[in-house]
Each structure stands twice: as C-alpha cells, then as structure tokens.
Write an enzyme that holds these catalytic residues in place. Sequence first.
Site, short mmCIF file in Angstrom:
data_model
loop_
_atom_site.label_atom_id
_atom_site.label_comp_id
_atom_site.label_asym_id
_atom_site.label_seq_id
_atom_site.Cartn_x
_atom_site.Cartn_y
_atom_site.Cartn_z
N LEU A 48 11.02 1.13 7.19
CA LEU A 48 10.46 1.59 5.94
C LEU A 48 11.24 2.82 5.48
O LEU A 48 11.56 3.69 6.30
CB LEU A 48 8.98 1.96 6.11
CG LEU A 48 8.32 2.29 4.78
CD1 LEU A 48 8.05 1.03 3.97
CD2 LEU A 48 7.03 3.07 4.97
N TYR B 216 0.83 -1.20 0.00
CA TYR B 216 0.00 0.00 0.00
C TYR B 216 0.87 1.25 0.00
O TYR B 216 2.07 1.19 0.23
CB TYR B 216 -0.96 0.00 1.20
CG TYR B 216 -0.34 0.30 2.55
CD1 TYR B 216 0.51 -0.62 3.18
CD2 TYR B 216 -0.57 1.53 3.18
CE1 TYR B 216 1.07 -0.34 4.41
CE2 TYR B 216 0.00 1.81 4.42
CZ TYR B 216 0.82 0.88 5.02
OH TYR B 216 1.40 1.17 6.23
N GLU C 24 12.01 2.26 14.36
CA GLU C 24 11.10 3.32 13.91
C GLU C 24 9.83 3.28 14.74
O GLU C 24 9.68 2.44 15.63
CB GLU C 24 10.79 3.15 12.41
CG GLU C 24 10.16 1.81 12.07
CD GLU C 24 9.98 1.57 10.58
OE1 GLU C 24 9.91 2.54 9.81
OE2 GLU C 24 9.89 0.39 10.19
N LYS D 79 6.47 -2.20 1.95
CA LYS D 79 5.30 -1.60 2.61
C LYS D 79 4.08 -2.52 2.44
O LYS D 79 3.20 -2.26 1.62
CB LYS D 79 5.05 -0.21 2.03
CG LYS D 79 4.16 0.66 2.91
CD LYS D 79 4.24 2.10 2.48
CE LYS D 79 3.20 2.98 3.13
NZ LYS D 79 3.27 3.06 4.58
#
Length: 283
Positions: free
Chosen positions: A203, A31, A178, A146
């Site tokens: 990411l 996505y 993260e 992702k």
Amino acid sequence: RTVYVNGDFRPENEATISIFDRGFLFADAVYEVTTVLEGKLVDFYGHMARLRKSLSELQISLSLSEANLLDIHRKLVSKNNITEGLVYLQVSRGPADRDFVISEDAETPGVVLFTQEKKLVDNALAQRGQKILTVEDQRWRRCDIKTVQLLYSSLVKTEAHRKGADDVWMVLDGEVTEGSSNNAYILTEDNTIVTRALSNDILHGITRQAVLQCARELQLKVEERSFTVDEVKAAKEAFSTSATGLVNPVVEIDSDVIGKGTPGEVALRLREVYLKASLAAAV
Ligand code: PMP
C-alpha cells in the site's frame, strides 16, 4: 456514537446497509483511515487522493466531492467529540443481485463513516517497541488498492498476538513487503533508511510519503528498495509507519533483537518530527 451511512447521520445502532451490498458479499469496497489529532484531520487530502485512486482501480464512481467528504469527516469528529483517534471511511460498490459479473447498471455506492477515540501519541507500544514475526505474504497482488479484503492480514496478526508478538511483517520471495497495516523500514549500519519501493506489492502509505519527506529534510539517507529478513536482523533500527501508528519502533523480529533491543534513536526522532509536521498541516 453517531455514524454516517448513505447520506444520514445516525446513532450507530440505527445504521443499516443491505445484505446484498457487494462490499459484504465480495469485499467489493475500499476504505481510508484518517487520523485525528487535537480534533483535526491529519493529511486529509492525501487520504482522499488515495481513495480516488482505489475507487478508480475498481471503477466505482462516487458522487461526493472532497468538500462534501471533508464536511462529513468534520461533523463526525465534532458530534463524537473526538480529540485523538480516527475517522474510518468505507465506500462499497453497493447492493446488487449476487453475481460474480458486476452489473453494468449504475448501482449506488454505499458510503459509511464512523469514528474511534484512541490514544495515538502517548502510546505504550511506541515506547516499548514492537515485536514482529515474519510470515509469507499470501495476499492478492494488488496491495496498492486499499480494499476491505483484509482477512489474511487479520488472521496472521491474530496468530502473532497469540504467540506474544505485536504484529507481522510479510515476506514475498525472500523480501519484506510491509506489515499487516503499516509500511516497513530498517536503518542500516551506515545510517540509511531503507523501505520497499512503491509497486503493486504494498500500500502506498500516506504516512510513508510524509515520513520520507521528514527524513530527507533531516538530511538522512533514504533508499527505496527491497530488503531481506536477514537485513532486518543485522539492522541498527527498524520501524513501521501508518496513519494511526505514526512512526512505530520495532525491537525484535522472529525473536532476534534488533540493534540494542530498545526503540531506535532515528525512529523516535522521526516520530517526533513527523508528529509536529502533521499537526501543523492538519485541517
Ligand atoms: N500498508 C498496509 C497494508 C496498510 O493497511 C496501511 C494502513 N492502512 C499502511 C501500509 C499504511 O498506510 P497509511 O500510512 O496511509 O496509513
């Protein structure tokens, strides 16, 4: 709301996908979330480049061109009168008889897009600063793709909310990777912005890239390296970045106050500069 599903624009309650879609059964889908500011798409081409990378990692082939995708994004923004918010795009491998082995036969990817109207610029959280809890990073180790496999991040963020915090920062081998859906940064005592280097552990944020560019233009020192939770506690400032969160100050970690306990000067300045730059380049 009008949404897009496999070639058609439809009212959201008339949009359907197959229960055999591998996105639904195996989280076999990727996505992107593109921010809309003043009715325009922020860093659209960056998001589409990352989409291509995610798709190629999973060997899903999508026939829609970038121009097609831009057209769909724009139509949805306009049909739903979005001035500020986001466009969500998901591409799944599509329907197939349930089997762990992915069929060689060409399946048709499932493409779904929808919009959300959201206040991103005048955001209460950004003004007050986020409270963060740390959790062990128990995600799979291909966080650079992702995928919609977001359950761990969703569960730990929910738990953080129950405990009165705003988000989590994940920790792998003693070092911060993260946030649940954002990249993590500190500003050290000697005014260096530190954020984890790109690898499979995080990411590769589109906002990260743009904000680091802004930081360098402002002559701020930037170091791409891992940092510990103790370094966060000793930092002058901390913040996160993401498409919809922009630059978001962090004021507390595991109940320890960071810096003065209020949104940091550098974080707020980066938020302002990034916002201006991203608006100017929006399409
Ligand atoms: N890390 C994770 C795990 C994310 O989900 C996101 C947002 N999708 C980010 C970082 C930030 O990426 P971007 O700046 O491209 O929104």
